[in-house]
Design a protein around this motif. Structure first.
Motif, PDB file in Angstrom:
ATOM      1  N   GLY A 154       0.790  -1.214   0.000  1.00 49.11           N
ATOM      2  CA  GLY A 154       0.000   0.000   0.000  1.00 49.11           C
ATOM      3  C   GLY A 154       0.824   1.266   0.000  1.00 49.11           C
ATOM      4  O   GLY A 154       0.394   2.288   0.517  1.00 49.11           O
ATOM      5  N   LEU A 155       2.019   1.203  -0.574  1.00 51.26           N
ATOM      6  CA  LEU A 155       2.888   2.378  -0.607  1.00 51.26           C
ATOM      7  C   LEU A 155       2.492   3.283  -1.759  1.00 51.26           C
ATOM      8  O   LEU A 155       2.355   2.841  -2.896  1.00 51.26           O
ATOM      9  N   GLU A 156       2.326   4.546  -1.461  1.00 52.57           N
ATOM     10  CA  GLU A 156       1.992   5.542  -2.470  1.00 52.57           C
ATOM     11  C   GLU A 156       3.262   6.029  -3.157  1.00 52.57           C
ATOM     12  O   GLU A 156       4.367   5.801  -2.682  1.00 52.57           O
ATOM     13  N   ALA A 157       3.071   6.734  -4.254  1.00 51.72           N
ATOM     14  CA  ALA A 157       4.214   7.353  -4.929  1.00 51.72           C
ATOM     15  C   ALA A 157       4.952   8.248  -3.937  1.00 51.72           C
ATOM     16  O   ALA A 157       4.336   8.913  -3.108  1.00 51.72           O
ATOM     17  N   GLY A 158       6.276   8.215  -3.990  1.00 54.76           N
ATOM     18  CA  GLY A 158       7.066   9.035  -3.082  1.00 54.76           C
ATOM     19  C   GLY A 158       8.475   8.498  -2.942  1.00 54.76           C
ATOM     20  O   GLY A 158       8.889   7.578  -3.645  1.00 54.76           O
ATOM     21  N   ARG A 199       3.560  -0.876  -8.752  1.00 53.32           N
ATOM     22  CA  ARG A 199       4.012  -2.263  -8.892  1.00 53.32           C
ATOM     23  C   ARG A 199       4.930  -2.607  -7.731  1.00 53.32           C
ATOM     24  O   ARG A 199       5.272  -1.754  -6.914  1.00 53.32           O
ATOM     25  N   HIS A 200       5.321  -3.851  -7.678  1.00 56.10           N
ATOM     26  CA  HIS A 200       6.221  -4.299  -6.619  1.00 56.10           C
ATOM     27  C   HIS A 200       7.636  -3.801  -6.918  1.00 56.10           C
ATOM     28  O   HIS A 200       8.083  -3.823  -8.057  1.00 56.10           O
ATOM     29  N   HIS A 201       8.341  -3.373  -5.859  1.00 58.52           N
ATOM     30  CA  HIS A 201       9.718  -2.906  -5.985  1.00 58.52           C
ATOM     31  C   HIS A 201      10.606  -3.799  -5.131  1.00 58.52           C
ATOM     32  O   HIS A 201      10.438  -3.878  -3.918  1.00 58.52           O
ATOM     33  N   HIS A 202      11.536  -4.478  -5.789  1.00 62.91           N
ATOM     34  CA  HIS A 202      12.478  -5.359  -5.091  1.00 62.91           C
ATOM     35  C   HIS A 202      13.836  -4.669  -5.124  1.00 62.91           C
ATOM     36  O   HIS A 202      14.321  -4.285  -6.191  1.00 62.91           O
ATOM     37  N   VAL A 203      14.442  -4.481  -3.943  1.00 62.70           N
ATOM     38  CA  VAL A 203      15.699  -3.735  -3.830  1.00 62.70           C
ATOM     39  C   VAL A 203      16.750  -4.643  -3.187  1.00 62.70           C
ATOM     40  O   VAL A 203      16.877  -4.696  -1.968  1.00 62.70           O
TER      41      VAL A 203
END
Length: 108
Positions: free
Chosen positions: A51-55, A89-93
């Motif tokens: 549920g992370l918004e743009a930022g 989308r999902h972000h994998h770091v």
């Protein structure tokens, strides 16, 4: 809404980095901690809240704790990776560690 995960690999030992404390924060006027975790046996933290918004966000890795637990001498006691989410989308770091260097990239 987006989500974030991470995977820490110890390239010096050739294995996942288990037991690395990790913190996810949102960066606005100040850092707001959204979640914490510790890498599992596969070197992953997958349970950060979605549920992370743009930022702008930051992952903080406590490398000193990991180095102590594994008996290693590591030059960087902590690593912070700051990144921007612009899509849903999902972000994998991932984080790749060695005693005197580290690298990261946007995975999938």
């Amino acid at each position: 809404m987006s989500s974030v995960s991470t995977h820490v690999l110890d390239t010096a030992l050739g294995r996942p980095a288990q037991g690395v404390p990790v913190r996810l924060s949102r960066i606005t006027d100040e850092a707001v901690v959204l979640g914490t975790g510790t890498t599992d046996a596969d070197g992953r933290v997958t349970d950060f809240e979605g549920g992370l918004e743009a930022g702008t966000y930051q992952l903080w890795f406590d490398i000193a704790a990991y180095a102590t637990a594994t008996g290693q001498s590591i030059f960087f006691p902590e690593v912070t990776v700051t990144f921007t989410i612009t899509d849903e989308r999902h972000h994998h770091v991932p984080l790749l560690l060695s005693p005197f260097a580290y690298s990261t990239y946007r995975g999938s």
